[in-house]
Design an enzyme around this catalytic site. Structure first.
Site, mmCIF file in Angstrom:
data_model
loop_
_atom_site.group_PDB
_atom_site.id
_atom_site.type_symbol
_atom_site.label_atom_id
_atom_site.label_comp_id
_atom_site.label_asym_id
_atom_site.label_seq_id
_atom_site.Cartn_x
_atom_site.Cartn_y
_atom_site.Cartn_z
ATOM 1 N N SER A 123 52.999 9.921 74.105
ATOM 2 C CA SER A 123 52.048 10.573 74.923
ATOM 3 C C SER A 123 52.431 11.932 74.913
ATOM 4 O O SER A 123 53.461 12.806 74.788
ATOM 5 C CB SER A 123 53.065 10.723 76.507
ATOM 6 O OG SER A 123 52.346 11.275 77.655
ATOM 7 N N TYR A 157 58.941 10.444 84.344
ATOM 8 C CA TYR A 157 57.741 10.016 82.986
ATOM 9 C C TYR A 157 58.335 11.011 81.121
ATOM 10 O O TYR A 157 58.329 9.413 80.765
ATOM 11 C CB TYR A 157 56.616 10.073 83.578
ATOM 12 C CG TYR A 157 55.493 9.527 82.249
ATOM 13 C CD1 TYR A 157 55.437 7.830 81.833
ATOM 14 C CD2 TYR A 157 54.983 10.292 81.222
ATOM 15 C CE1 TYR A 157 54.433 7.858 81.106
ATOM 16 C CE2 TYR A 157 53.521 9.803 80.543
ATOM 17 C CZ TYR A 157 53.989 8.756 80.732
ATOM 18 O OH TYR A 157 52.782 8.491 79.137
#
Length: 407
Positions: free
Chosen positions: A230, A258
């Site tokens: 990501s 995350y």
């Protein structure tokens, strides 16, 4: 070194000097040890505990830039992406019942690949396959897809999956670690293995799966490990002494969990890339799918939340977000690029952007010292020895702490 005869002729005076010299050396060694201890303490004090504000700012600027211009940067790509011939090639795709993973699995199968859907909800996977087969009827041979159960919140499940697949003694040409979670705004949660859920699902479990499947990947050489990462790793930070984010040094938020897990994946991939020799024929690639349409805005800074209101134009669909992973898993030039990076001793593994072009991951991912600490800590947490890679490459069996006991 002096000869034995010369040693025998040493005088008492010389012996005294030698003893005095030994005493001096001992004192010097003690002084050096004291200095080393002081240096180590000083290094501990100076140890980086978070991103610098300039790194943090540059990271967020890059994320906003990616969000606003990703569609322009990827305008040269077709959608869906045409794939290179992949007949007789086998792909494992984790998290393939929804989102990007579902698109990856479907498109690989429609292009002629043998796809293994590694999922927690096997019923949902079988329902998808039935639908895809019905839609595909009359367009060619039936799609070659199967389902195997895999729960990334259980490291025992990961080991069981890998053992079952390796027992087939067949090749694996690409492992696509797509599954991931971003529990936006939710309180901190832990897996039954005791690890923070983002860290386990996004990093620890894929790392264990990648290493455990090396025997099958070696049989599929030239093969690939593709980690769907990501752009959010640009604002991630990993403290190897606090990977569960429980010490209180950093306030836990789902965003912290995350982003840190995604950076850990990049760092681990970089070391794995270096540890696999060229003759193994296994390429390691991280990819960014871009900013894909999903409900992630509530835990992000206000400027990013504002950008999310422009979703209809700027944000990718799941099909568009799947392109970088499909490219990394199938394009014939990717292994050559990975070997070039290895030959140049580049500090990080290959990283493919959402526009299917090589890009540079975050500044922090280039911290080689931290990357090796992440490597060692990860192996410790997933229950593998430090020499697991070398032993698997030699064809030895490696025991994992999370292997289910056989009665």
């Amino acid at each position: 070194m002096a000869s034995a005869s010369a040693s025998a002729a040493v005088t008492l005076t010389a012996r005294g000097k030698a003893i005095n010299g030994a005493d001096d050396n001992e004192k010097q060694n003690k002084d050096e040890k004291k200095q080393d201890n002081m240096n180590q303490k000083e290094n501990v004090k100076k140890k980086k505990e978070a991103l610098g504000w300039m790194e943090w700012l540059r990271g967020w600027l890059y994320i906003v830039y990616e969000m606003l211009f990703q569609r322009i940067m990827a305008s040269h790509l077709a959608n869906p992406m045409p794939l290179a011939p992949i007949n007789d090639l086998t792909f494992i795709v984790t998290g393939s019942t929804s989102g990007i993973g579902r698109e990856i699995a479907r498109q690989l199968a429609e292009a002629g690949g043998h796809v293994v859907m590694a999922v927690r909800n096997t019923n949902a996977a079988h329902d998808l396959i039935r639908k895809w087969q019905e839609d595909w009827t009359g367009r060619g041979l039936p799609l070659n897809i199967e389902v195997m159960e895999l729960d990334l919140l259980s490291l025992e499940s990961v080991v069981r999956f890998a053992e079952a697949y390796n027992a087939r003694l067949g090749p694996l040409h690409a492992l696509i670690n797509n599954a991931g979670i971003f529990s936006i705004g939710e309180p901190q949660k832990f897996s039954k293995d005791g690890y923070e859920q983002h860290m386990q699902v996004n990093h620890l479990a894929p790392a264990l799966l990648s290493i455990s499947l090396l025997p099958s990947l070696l049989r599929g050489s030239s093969s690939r490990i593709v980690n769907v990462n990501s752009v959010m790793h640009y604002v991630g930070f990993v403290d190897t002494e606090d990977m569960n984010v429980t010490s209180g040094k950093t306030k836990y938020t789902s965003l912290v969990g995350y982003c840190g897990s995604k950076l850990a994946e990049v760092m681990f991939s970089s070391v794995l890339h270096k540890r696999l020799p060229a003759e193994a024929g296994i390429s390691v690639i991280c990819v960014s799918p871009g900013i894909v349409q999903t409900n992630v805005a509530r835990d992000l800074p206000r400027i990013v939340q504002a950008a999310y209101r422009l979703i209809p134009y700027f944000i990718f669909s799941a099909e568009e977000g799947s392109r970088s992973a499909l490219f990394a898993a199938t394009d014939p030039q990717v292994p050559e690029y990975c070997e070039m990076l290895k030959a140049d001793e580049w500090p990080v593994s290959a990283f493919i952007s959402q526009d299917c072009r090589p890009t540079n991951p975050s500044e922090e991912s280039h911290n080689v010292e931290t990357a090796y600490r992440v490597w060692e800590k990860t192996l410790e947490l997933i229950g593998l020895p430090l020499d697991a890679i070398e032993r698997l490459l030699e064809g030895e069996e490696v025991e994992c702490r999370y292997r289910a006991s056989k009665d």
